[in-house]
Design an enzyme around this catalytic site. Structure first.
Site, PDB file in Angstrom:
ATOM      1  N   ARG A 161      40.426  48.549  38.753  1.00 55.18           N
ATOM      2  CA  ARG A 161      41.504  49.767  37.460  1.00 55.18           C
ATOM      3  C   ARG A 161      41.758  48.872  36.147  1.00 55.18           C
ATOM      4  O   ARG A 161      41.755  49.613  35.410  1.00 55.18           O
ATOM      5  CB  ARG A 161      43.180  49.338  38.077  1.00 55.18           C
ATOM      6  CG  ARG A 161      43.085  50.539  39.559  1.00 55.18           C
ATOM      7  CD  ARG A 161      44.697  50.661  39.582  1.00 55.18           C
ATOM      8  NE  ARG A 161      44.595  49.362  40.541  1.00 55.18           N
ATOM      9  CZ  ARG A 161      45.330  49.112  41.239  1.00 55.18           C
ATOM     10  NH1 ARG A 161      46.918  50.295  41.683  1.00 55.18           N
ATOM     11  NH2 ARG A 161      45.956  47.506  41.318  1.00 55.18           N
ATOM     12  N   GLY A 205      34.025  37.384  58.464  1.00 54.66           N
ATOM     13  CA  GLY A 205      33.959  36.671  57.152  1.00 54.66           C
ATOM     14  C   GLY A 205      34.852  35.879  57.312  1.00 54.66           C
ATOM     15  O   GLY A 205      34.350  34.649  55.960  1.00 54.66           O
ATOM     16  N   GLY A 219      38.330  39.987  42.647  1.00 47.45           N
ATOM     17  CA  GLY A 219      39.099  39.399  43.017  1.00 47.45           C
ATOM     18  C   GLY A 219      39.261  38.010  43.049  1.00 47.45           C
ATOM     19  O   GLY A 219      37.905  37.624  42.878  1.00 47.45           O
ATOM     20  N   ARG A 249      37.506  46.429  53.757  1.00 53.32           N
ATOM     21  CA  ARG A 249      37.658  46.996  54.846  1.00 53.32           C
ATOM     22  C   ARG A 249      36.940  48.431  54.930  1.00 53.32           C
ATOM     23  O   ARG A 249      35.829  49.621  54.284  1.00 53.32           O
ATOM     24  CB  ARG A 249      39.057  47.309  55.026  1.00 53.32           C
ATOM     25  CG  ARG A 249      40.210  46.210  54.633  1.00 53.32           C
ATOM     26  CD  ARG A 249      40.676  46.221  56.114  1.00 53.32           C
ATOM     27  NE  ARG A 249      41.640  45.099  56.346  1.00 53.32           N
ATOM     28  CZ  ARG A 249      41.262  43.834  56.241  1.00 53.32           C
ATOM     29  NH1 ARG A 249      40.189  43.045  56.006  1.00 53.32           N
ATOM     30  NH2 ARG A 249      42.671  42.820  56.592  1.00 53.32           N
ATOM     31  N   HIS A 290      33.039  41.821  61.787  1.00 55.68           N
ATOM     32  CA  HIS A 290      34.143  41.059  61.135  1.00 55.68           C
ATOM     33  C   HIS A 290      34.349  39.282  60.976  1.00 55.68           C
ATOM     34  O   HIS A 290      35.516  39.395  61.976  1.00 55.68           O
ATOM     35  CB  HIS A 290      35.637  41.522  61.460  1.00 55.68           C
ATOM     36  CG  HIS A 290      36.460  42.002  60.528  1.00 55.68           C
ATOM     37  ND1 HIS A 290      37.369  43.052  60.349  1.00 55.68           N
ATOM     38  CD2 HIS A 290      37.215  41.271  59.024  1.00 55.68           C
ATOM     39  CE1 HIS A 290      38.254  42.642  59.580  1.00 55.68           C
ATOM     40  NE2 HIS A 290      37.797  41.504  58.282  1.00 55.68           N
ATOM     41  N   ILE A 334      36.935  37.264  46.255  1.00 54.56           N
ATOM     42  CA  ILE A 334      35.900  37.661  47.137  1.00 54.56           C
ATOM     43  C   ILE A 334      35.304  37.622  46.285  1.00 54.56           C
ATOM     44  O   ILE A 334      34.078  37.018  45.632  1.00 54.56           O
ATOM     45  CB  ILE A 334      36.639  38.662  48.576  1.00 54.56           C
ATOM     46  CG1 ILE A 334      37.689  37.507  49.165  1.00 54.56           C
ATOM     47  CG2 ILE A 334      35.367  38.945  48.576  1.00 54.56           C
ATOM     48  CD1 ILE A 334      37.847  38.610  50.506  1.00 54.56           C
TER      49      ILE A 334
END
Length: 327
Positions: free
Chosen positions: A186, A295, A163, A245, A293, A165
């Protein structure tokens, strides 16, 4: 103050460090902001301040669920998180109540992409192991075959998720002379040709990647996706980077893969739990770079996230579609 929301709506802001431009924007639109002052946010304080508010600016990773909606009351009109990922949100409950819910994807991509490439380099070139050797007075000056790392150049770069990122990382890699960019989602992305990227199966992603970057959300489908079986299929020279995550990875399996040389190294911006205890096994592995974390931790990105969340709320209060609805 020309907005239709002028002096009509109360907005609860759950964190005192929300960037000021977002608060000023809400106030310029005529909203009264009620700001929770605790760091970290205290749930009991949030719940106490909720009754009677018209909108919630949710700026923490605490559970956002029916308890929050009930505490606010029936006059609540909109909620927006100040995050891209919403794995801490009870989305089905929001849908059931038809409560508008916003989040802040898109604007996070550049800050996270920069950091992901930093982790690719740091993990691929043994930054952490090198620092440990200096700290322990083990800098071996006269060695040649010492701390030999992996280059991005001529490597196959794989993405789990492609996507905003993933594509922002791929865009940055266009001038790095990579061998190939592959990704697993997918369905194939219509614009993958813009990045010279090729859609592959999950097994192909595991078997072909020299650098494998996780940049997908945590869902029921992706939870624990990278387990012992997955790590067993990876190349021994694979550098594994996670900016998605922590729950996407079976952390015990990752630790075993790093210790036994199943994979080359790892760079992690996310892990389980967060905060990670100082004595966690991940912190003791020389070929694993762990950061807390970070980012989106730039002033520019954080301000953009806050402004997007504020715009989500104003749009909903004015009867317009949110800029970034979560469902």
């Amino acid at each position: 103050m020309t907005s239709a929301a002028r002096r009509l709506y109360k907005v609860l802001v759950t964190h005192p460090e929300v960037p000021l431009p977002a608060l000023e924007f809400l106030r310029q639109k005529g909203c009264e902001t009620i700001v929770c002052e605790n760091i970290p946010p205290v749930r009991s304080d949030i719940l106490q301040k909720l009754p009677g508010v018209d909108a919630i600016f949710w700026a923490s990773y605490q559970p956002l669920n029916g308890e929050v909606l009930d505490a606010a009351g029936s006059q609540l009109k909109a909620v927006s998180t100040m995050s891209s990922g919403i794995d801490y949100v009870d989305v089905p409950e929001f849908k059931r109540r038809q409560m508008p819910l916003g989040h802040t994807p898109g604007v996070v991509k550049n800050g996270v992409a920069d950091l992901a490439i930093g982790l690719m380099i740091a993990a691929g070139r043994f930054f952490h192991a090198g620092r440990q050797l200096i700290e322990n007075s083990k800098w071996e000056k006269e060695r040649i075959n010492w701390l030999m790392g992996q280059e991005i150049r001529d490597s196959v770069i794989g993405f789990m998720g492609f996507g905003g990122i993933g594509q922002a990382i791929a865009k940055r890699l266009q001038c790095w002379d990579v061998k190939k960019i592959i990704y697993h989602t997918r369905t194939r992305r219509d614009n993958d040709v813009d990045f010279g990227a090729h859609h592959v199966t999950f097994d192909e992603l595991l078997k072909e990647s020299d650098f494998l970057v996780v940049a997908c959300p945590l869902t029921a489908e992706t939870k624990g996706k990278f387990n012992a079986e997955a790590f067993g299929k990876m190349k021994k020279n694979c550098v594994f980077v996670n900016v998605g995550r922590g729950g996407i990875v079976d952390q015990d399996a990752l630790i075993e893969a790093l210790k036994t040389g199943q994979i080359f190294s790892a760079g992690l911006d996310v892990m389980t739990p967060e905060p990670l205890p100082a004595d966690d096994p991940l912190m003791k592995i020389p070929n694993c770079v762990v950061i807390p974390h970070m980012g989106t931790q730039t002033l520019k990105t954080t301000t953009e996230m806050a402004m997007l969340a504020a715009n989500n709320l104003i749009n909903a209060l004015e009867g317009k579609p949110m800029v970034c609805p979560a469902y």
